[in-house]
Design a protein around this motif. Structure first.
Motif, PDB file in Angstrom:
ATOM      1  N   SER A 184       0.846  -1.190   0.000  1.00 61.52           N
ATOM      2  CA  SER A 184       0.000   0.000   0.000  1.00 61.52           C
ATOM      3  C   SER A 184       0.880   1.238   0.000  1.00 61.52           C
ATOM      4  N   GLN A 205       4.107  -2.858   3.522  1.00 62.18           N
ATOM      5  CA  GLN A 205       3.951  -2.400   4.899  1.00 62.18           C
ATOM      6  C   GLN A 205       4.674  -3.346   5.849  1.00 62.18           C
ATOM      7  N   ASN A 206       5.332  -2.804   6.857  1.00 60.18           N
ATOM      8  CA  ASN A 206       6.157  -3.623   7.743  1.00 60.18           C
ATOM      9  C   ASN A 206       5.404  -4.112   8.981  1.00 60.18           C
ATOM     10  N   TYR A 211      -1.064  -7.367   8.852  1.00 60.62           N
ATOM     11  CA  TYR A 211      -2.434  -6.862   8.934  1.00 60.62           C
ATOM     12  C   TYR A 211      -3.424  -8.003   8.774  1.00 60.62           C
ATOM     13  N   LEU A 263      -3.381   3.038  12.593  1.00 58.40           N
ATOM     14  CA  LEU A 263      -2.768   2.213  11.555  1.00 58.40           C
ATOM     15  C   LEU A 263      -3.785   1.534  10.647  1.00 58.40           C
TER      16      LEU A 263
END
Length: 77
Positions: A22, A27-28, A31, A56
């Motif tokens: 994204s 992204q680290n 999710y 977040l």
């Protein structure tokens, strides 16, 4: 080889840990897809897996690609 899934073609199962692409980067944070039970899918979002931080949250519309964490390969020893 890692096969990223296009969010326009398929969404992950709710609550399953995923890595997302994204805003031009991977992204680290791990999710998961979530959403309200009584509203259409258009309201779905991704939130951090295993901890709560509303700052977040990312709308599913902002995601380009995703992959299940379980589909990632282990590093060679």
């Amino acid at each position: 080889m890692i096969n990223w899934v296009d969010i326009k073609k398929e969404r992950p199962a709710y609550g399953e840990p995923v890595i997302i692409f994204s805003m031009g980067v991977i992204q680290n944070i791990v999710y998961c897809l979530e959403g309200p039970d009584d509203v259409e899918e258009a309201q779905d979002w991704f939130e951090p897996y295993f901890f709560k931080d509303d700052e977040l949250l990312i709308s599913w519309h902002e995601i380009k690609y995703w992959i299940y964490v379980s589909d990632l390969t282990q590093p060679n020893k």
